[in-house]
Design a protein around this motif. Sequence first.
Motif, PDB file in Angstrom:
ATOM      1  N   LEU A  57      57.267  68.599  66.303  1.00 54.84           N
ATOM      2  CA  LEU A  57      55.987  68.008  65.725  1.00 54.84           C
ATOM      3  C   LEU A  57      55.546  68.588  64.576  1.00 54.84           C
ATOM      4  O   LEU A  57      55.584  69.856  63.868  1.00 54.84           O
ATOM      5  CB  LEU A  57      54.972  68.294  66.879  1.00 54.84           C
TER       6      LEU A  57
ATOM      7  N   HIS B  90      49.027  65.873  61.967  1.00 58.38           N
ATOM      8  CA  HIS B  90      48.495  65.698  63.231  1.00 58.38           C
ATOM      9  C   HIS B  90      48.801  66.274  64.519  1.00 58.38           C
ATOM     10  O   HIS B  90      48.130  66.259  66.103  1.00 58.38           O
ATOM     11  CB  HIS B  90      47.813  64.492  62.954  1.00 58.38           C
ATOM     12  N   TYR B  91      49.900  65.072  64.527  1.00 60.06           N
ATOM     13  CA  TYR B  91      50.947  65.378  65.819  1.00 60.06           C
ATOM     14  C   TYR B  91      50.955  67.046  66.391  1.00 60.06           C
ATOM     15  O   TYR B  91      51.004  67.272  67.507  1.00 60.06           O
ATOM     16  CB  TYR B  91      52.356  64.394  66.299  1.00 60.06           C
TER      17      TYR B  91
ATOM     18  N   GLY C  45      49.692  68.117  69.536  1.00 50.99           N
ATOM     19  CA  GLY C  45      50.280  68.300  71.264  1.00 50.99           C
ATOM     20  C   GLY C  45      49.385  69.569  71.241  1.00 50.99           C
ATOM     21  O   GLY C  45      49.610  70.737  72.525  1.00 50.99           O
TER      22      GLY C  45
END
Length: 377
Positions: A142, A145-146, A150
């Motif tokens: 990822l 922001h992902y 996470g």
Amino acid sequence: MQKDGWRRHQVSIGIGVFAIIIIMLGWIETVQPGGFKFADITGGIVTFDTLVRVGILTIVVVGLNLLMGHAGQISLGQAGFYAIGAYVSAIMTTRAVNRGINVFFPGAVPQDWWWWPWLMILAGMVITGTIAYLIGKPILRLKGHYLAMGTLGVGLIIYILFREGSTFTGAFDGIASVPRLAIGSFEIWPRERYYFLVWAVALTVMWLSLNLVNSRVGRALRAIEGSELAAQTMGVDIEKFKLQVFVLSTVFASIAGSLYAHYQTLVNPAPFGFVGSLDLVIMAALGGLASIWGAPFGVAIIFVIKEVLRTRLHDFLHGAGGEHEIIVFGALLVLIMIFMPKGLSYGVTRAVAWFGEQWLARRGDGEDIESQVGQVA
């Protein structure tokens, strides 16, 4: 040649100077010359207990600096790995010693096995590193922001597991009576002894990290932080390096968690939630994400600001309470990040360079010292 020699040895020289300062502060508290204690230096605002806690969290923040500042990978769940180290040490030195855990061994560990807690610190490092490796392989794919969300999710899952762990983890109450560390019959306590242990570990972690940053691996990490696509084009195995630095940062957090457990002698979920992870990121950012040297200063400034607000804010604002402390604390953080966006270590060295240039200019010397001072950060 002299300049190259300085660059080769500046890490060892810097760590040596820092170690001398740490030893002097510990000596003052231990010997108390003329009845003078460390707390007298700060008027009681910062205590010797604070120095120990700064050392413990410095270990965690150094790992975050490697991960976020040098590899460019955001982590909002570092407190979860900090918790794993603390709980492994707490569980395996209380549950095992008192009752035994038959899954691993047939009976309780004898009380005189002084080396058992040290072995469990290593076990915590292995367990934390293994979990980080298994989690990191998918989650580090990822980006942005992902990735932040996470890692936040991982941290919250770990926190909830320990909080809801019933009698095994002590649930909300946690685990008490965690034993002190010892070497044979020599117990690493009172606090003055533990201070030297904590800072010995912290300085070792800083020394290893500084050498890593200045190595080929460090250059690869900086290339990844600059542009993953460009780094991959240049032949850098970005997945391998990102995973390795992620595992290393969590192992550092595990060591700090174990030291915290044996210092506090009580482990509960409270310090390891989202707020705990956020505090760690703030400490790393204040010290300077790209500066290993900034880690202890970022941790220290947060402790000092919080302690000053807790003890002195009511003198300035009549009737000030906890909500006022949060407002002022947030405002101070905003101001620091506005005027020193790259952290205190970078901002202070730039300020020193500027004043040095002004002083040299008044003396008619045009030598630029900014590059020399900047090496410290």
